[in-house]
Design a protein around this motif. Structure first.
Motif, PDB file in Angstrom:
ATOM      1  N   UNK A  39       0.941  -1.347   0.138  1.00 56.92           N
ATOM      2  CA  UNK A  39       0.244   0.205   0.139  1.00 56.92           C
ATOM      3  C   UNK A  39       0.899   1.182   0.173  1.00 56.92           C
ATOM      4  N   UNK A  40       2.097   1.059   0.352  1.00 59.51           N
ATOM      5  CA  UNK A  40       2.909   2.576   0.985  1.00 59.51           C
ATOM      6  C   UNK A  40       2.425   3.037  -0.651  1.00 59.51           C
ATOM      7  N   UNK A  41       3.546   1.867  -1.246  1.00 67.63           N
ATOM      8  CA  UNK A  41       3.908   2.535  -2.687  1.00 67.63           C
ATOM      9  C   UNK A  41       3.171   2.559  -4.038  1.00 67.63           C
ATOM     10  N   UNK A  42       1.435   1.658  -3.696  1.00 68.77           N
ATOM     11  CA  UNK A  42       0.892   2.146  -4.629  1.00 68.77           C
ATOM     12  C   UNK A  42       0.910   3.644  -4.365  1.00 68.77           C
ATOM     13  N   UNK A  43       0.391   3.399  -2.778  1.00 66.45           N
ATOM     14  CA  UNK A  43      -0.311   5.662  -2.025  1.00 66.45           C
ATOM     15  C   UNK A  43       0.895   6.606  -2.184  1.00 66.45           C
ATOM     16  N   UNK A  44       2.706   6.011  -2.418  1.00 73.47           N
ATOM     17  CA  UNK A  44       3.116   7.389  -3.086  1.00 73.47           C
ATOM     18  C   UNK A  44       3.168   7.531  -4.230  1.00 73.47           C
ATOM     19  N   UNK A  45       3.168   6.804  -5.195  1.00 79.82           N
ATOM     20  CA  UNK A  45       2.333   6.650  -7.155  1.00 79.82           C
ATOM     21  C   UNK A  45       1.417   7.998  -7.100  1.00 79.82           C
ATOM     22  N   UNK A  46       0.397   7.361  -5.917  1.00 82.05           N
ATOM     23  CA  UNK A  46      -1.403   8.804  -6.139  1.00 82.05           C
ATOM     24  C   UNK A  46       0.194   9.997  -5.402  1.00 82.05           C
TER      25      UNK A  46
END
Lengths: 336, 316, 285
Positions: free
Chosen positions: C206-213
């Motif tokens: 979730x961290x990675x996907x969230x940072x992308x956002x």
């Protein structure tokens, strides 16, 4: 539970959500460090003038009283008046800009659903294959496309190089249809003005494609996983055993079932569309809520900013309510 | 002969290796005959049922053998030709009526759709037929517009059966049609099957783990174990004198209704992992009549007084 | 850590197929951006806030990516701009995690009225358009690195909260927690020993996907002029500055920062997707 009972319960459940969102806006506007009046008039203004403005806005009252005033005013539909621009009524200004945003959002919504359905279906049917992999990459890549850059590139290609589409605004000047709904497309149809309709559609093309393409990736994934799950279910095998053709199984049975869980996600999707619309509007000089809000932020028009954010909150709550009601209506398992 | 299955092999190509789910099964079926296929879960009986319709789900594949319906080989047909057979000549009734109907489609429309997929008739006519069929299987006509979730499990299975007989097929394959239902409904559904067979002369393949049920309704019974056909003969012969040790165990495990407080017998041990089946006879780890050769060589298929059996007990 | 050598890693990547390669590709992009940010002084040929040439000079040996609308070096600004966006993302993510994760753990573990109240609040924020919420907060706080970080943090607290809470709820029902409780473990011990490690895997994804956002949201804020104040190099704002020259064919002040925004967001997106499969696979084994 009957459909009516469900709808009524759902409406009541929206009330806490609206209250929380309104409270959140209040907290952001009044409790965060940073005095809106000083932010507006600047540090150098005389303390007396600042006091006067604070009194005018009710900012000198205790916080809880401000909160009550805020809620009571909103319940009466009073969004206040602009702090600049000759005290224009905020809700009227919002209503002048909202149809443009709605038109763009609906356009973007249609594009994203169409592209998402197409790519998601391809991926879902060919799951595990090369096409599926390409569609997965598609969904990740389009989501990362930064709306302003994508918009500008489309402007360059279709507006400047090909000279095929206008790069900004909602309609050619002079062709505005008489206002009924504020949506130019609907209004031109109502007024039976073909020239207005074509101009409005041409202006809508690039912005809604920009917004729709970026958000279509989410639908690609949703459709893919939902379709794959449905295709693995017993009743699909039963359909095959009955000798139904692949097309009928896919369109009449699988897709319909796959779309129902996606419908429940549409509320959140709409929030993403609204957020994306702010950037799209700024890129394409689209005179909607987004450009309006950003413009007023640069003027520190505190009441207008607050009113716009509250309006967004109410609109989001309304959309999620509508989505849930549509869902209940479509899915017989809830309807009966 | 209506149906001739010969030396059928079905393999599943999974990540862990090849699973041979059906191996060398052959049998014949006459018109309006009822055949039972009995076996534990994982014995390959459901795969066999699907293979007869050439409907084995991927990653499964029919690798060898033939399934002939009225002399035409289904394993060699194109999808388009198969579509004509499925539902029209051979119909299928699945185990779980809860999940076998499209939850978004009215039950009446299910039947109408099935009819119109194979016959060029108007929607009104199809609807009339659907209403008659609902009546035939004992569902009141005003249920036509109900959605599946509004019906009980037994009623849904009746809808499935109505659909199965809607095109007057020659053969119905019923895969555990009553397992998910309670006992009383189970009896009603089985009565419905026998009535349909008498009225329309439909042949039925009844797949079940329940030998007692098979003995009640079937003319002949095929016993499957770990993808092998172990025994095949008349139901009366099997009840009187089972040949294969596995069949004997199955018979012993049937609870006797007259004797109360009788402990439920089940066969000790569990079926083999088909990724790594035991060498020799696949039943040997659980067999009470095990001989040294059973662990070494696959038993031959023998015909013993007109009955099929695959066991070393009956010689080479 | 001895067992987790490079060969084991490359093995895992190959096993994961497409997802493995996606993850590696994402990692490379992120690594390049990190190097840019860390060694900006050495990489950038010019001072990013100084006017060093004529305005809108096309790419040339002297200015590899051209100059911007007032004659600053685009390449240097892009290199230094990576610092701005990474610092903002780092601070905002740390902030939303340190609020969202503990709240999610507590809410999911304690349950009852507290959980319902928290969830209702978080779900309401989650349903609100993220960028617009960030705009509202940023408008009130004013520009600056810290203020922008706070604006972004507010948006992503509910994401971490929801994910952790959901995970805790499903784990709580599982046998091992019940067993631990039967043995008399304290609540805190259960949280720390059993729940937190299982939640960790999903946090990484979730961290990675969230940072992308968050990168796209930061760039959006910056594009709207609501992020850091003017001379500081910031990709979104630089892109906005170049906009008025773009349609006359002067693409370089827009394209380079724009592509970096897309690449960095894509990098984290690919990393998240890949991690999901690669780590998920390990779990299955």
């Amino acid at each position: 539970m009957s459909l009516r009972a469900y709808v009524i319960t759902r409406i009541f459940l929206t009330i806490p959500m609206i209250l929380i969102l309104l409270t959140l806006v209040f907290l952001v506007m009044r409790v965060l460090p940073g005095n809106p009046v000083i932010a507006m008039v600047g540090m150098k203004a005389s303390p007396k003038y600042i006091k006067q403005l604070e009194h005018q806005l009710g900012l000198d009252k205790p916080l809880w009283l401000q909160y009550v005033d805020y809620l009571v005013d909103l319940m009466r539909g009073d969004f206040g008046r602009s702090m600049i621009w000759g005290k224009r009524i905020v809700i009227q200004e919002i209503m002048d800009h909202f149809p443009a945003t709605l038109e763009l959002t609906i356009g973007g919504f249609l594009v994203s659903v169409l592209l998402g359905l197409l790519t998601g279906m391809i991926a879902g049917i060919r799951s595990g294959g090369k096409l599926d992999a390409s569609m997965r990459i598609y969904s990740i890549v389009v989501y990362s496309l930064f709306i302003p850059l994508l918009g500008m590139m489309l402007q360059l290609v279709f507006g400047v190089w090909l000279r095929a589409l206008p790069v900004g605004g909602r309609i050619d000047p002079g062709l505005e249809p008489p206002t009924v709904t504020g949506l130019y497309i609907v209004d031109s149809i109502l007024a039976m003005r073909l020239d207005s309709l074509l101009s409005a559609l041409a202006h809508l093309a690039l912005p809604s494609f920009t917004l729709g393409l970026v958000l279509s990736g989410i639908y690609t994934r949703l459709v893919r996983s939902s379709l794959m799950e449905v295709l693995g279910q017993d009743f699909i095998r039963a359909c095959r055993a009955r000798g139904l053709s692949g097309r009928i199984i896919l369109f009449r049975h699988a897709l319909k079932n796959a779309l129902i869980p996606i419908l429940t996600m549409m509320g959140l999707q709409f929030a993403l569309l609204l957020a994306g619309a702010v950037l799209t509007e700024t890129t394409f000089s689209w005179p909607g809520m987004g450009t309006f809000l950003v413009e007023r932020i640069t003027y520190r028009d505190f009441t207008t900013i607050q009113g716009s954010i509250v309006f967004y909150a109410l609109f989001v709550a309304l959309i999620s309510l509508v989505v849930d009601i549509v869902y209940a209506y479509v899915d017989p398992r809830i309807r009966y | 002969m209506l149906l001739e299955v010969e030396d059928l092999h079905v393999h599943y190509y999974t990540k862990r290796g090849v699973v041979k789910a059906v191996e060398g099964v052959s049998f014949n079926l006459d018109r309006s005959e009822v055949m039972g296929i009995v076996g534990e879960s994982g014995s390959g009986k459901s795969t066999l049922g699907l293979a007869i319709m050439n409907l084995v789900p991927s990653p499964g594949k029919i690798v060898k053998g033939s399934v002939k319906l009225d002399g035409k080989d289904l394993t060699k047909m194109s999808e388009k030709e198969l579509k004509e057979i499925r539902g029209k000549e051979i119909a299928m009734v699945f185990q779980d009526p809860m999940t076998s109907l499209d939850p978004l489609m009215r039950i009446g429309d299910h039947i109408v759709e099935a009819i119109m997929a194979h016959e060029k008739i108007s929607k009104e006519e199809a609807k009339k037929r659907a209403l008659e069929l609902l009546d035939e299987v004992g569902i009141s006509k005003d249920r036509f517009n109900d959605y599946p979730h509004q019906l009980s499990g037994g009623m849904r299975q009746r809808v499935m059966i109505a659909m199965a007989v809607s095109l007057n097929p020659k053969l119905i394959i019923a895969d555990e049609p009553t397992t998910a239902l309670d006992v009383i409904v189970q009896d009603q559904i089985m009565d419905l099957f026998s009535r349909l067979r008498k009225e329309f002369g439909i042949a039925i393949i009844l797949i079940s783990h329940d030998l007692a049920l098979e003995l009640e309704v079937a003319d002949k019974i095929a016993v499957m174990y770990a993808s092998w056909l172990m025994e095949l003969s008349n139901a009366s012969d099997i009840a009187r004198e089972p040949l294969h040790p596995y069949t004997k165990e199955l018979l012993k495990a049937i609870p006797n209704v007259e004797l109360e407080d009788q402990e439920l017998l089940s066969i000790p041990g569990s079926p083999p992992d088909l990724h790594e089946p035991p060498p020799g006879c696949r039943f040997n780890p659980r067999c009470l009549n095990k001989m040294p050769i059973c662990e070494e060589k696959e038993p031959p298929a023998k015909i013993v007084s007109g009955r099929f059996v695959k066991c070393w007990l009956y010689g080479r | 850590m001895r067992t987790f050598g490079f060969s084991r890693f490359s093995c895992m990547v190959k096993d994961a197929g497409l997802d493995g390669y996606m993850m590696v590709f994402g990692l490379i992009i992120i690594l390049i951006t990190l190097i840019m940010a860390a060694f900006a002084e050495f990489i950038a040929p010019y001072n990013p806030v100084k006017i060093v040439g004529m305005p809108v000079v096309p790419p040339s040996p002297k200015f590899p990516w051209g100059t911007d609308t007032i004659g600053r070096d685009v390449f240097s600004r892009v290199v230094y701009g990576s610092r701005t966006i990474l610092i903002v993302i780092l601070m905002s993510t740390a902030l939303s995690m340190s609020i969202g994760i503990p709240l999610g753990l507590i809410s999911g573990y304690i349950g009852g009225k507290l959980d319902r109240t928290f969830s209702l609040i978080m779900d309401s924020i989650y349903a609100f358009p993220g960028l617009i919420l960030a705009i509202a907060v940023a408008a009130m706080l004013g520009p600056g690195i810290y203020n922008t970080s706070i604006s972004l943090a507010v948006v992503y607290i509910p994401t971490y909260f929801r994910m952790v809470r959901g995970q805790v709820l499903s784990l709580r029902e599982q046998l091992f927690v019940e067993a631990a409780r039967a043995l008399g473990a304290t609540d805190w011990r259960i949280l720390r020993r059993y729940i937190f490690p299982s939640v960790f895997f999903i946090i990484a994804v979730v961290f990675s996907l969230n940072v992308a956002d968050a990168i796209l949201t930061e760039a959006g804020l910056s594009f709207l002029g609501l992020s850091v104040p003017s001379p500081t190099p910031d990709w979104g704002f630089d892109l906005k500055n170049g906009q008025r020259y773009f349609l006359s064919g002067k693409w370089w002040p827009v394209m380079f920062p724009g592509i970096m925004i897309i690449l960095l967001a894509l990098g984290f997106g690919l990393l998240g997707e890949g991690l999901n499969k690669v780590l998920g696979q390990k779990e299955v084994r």
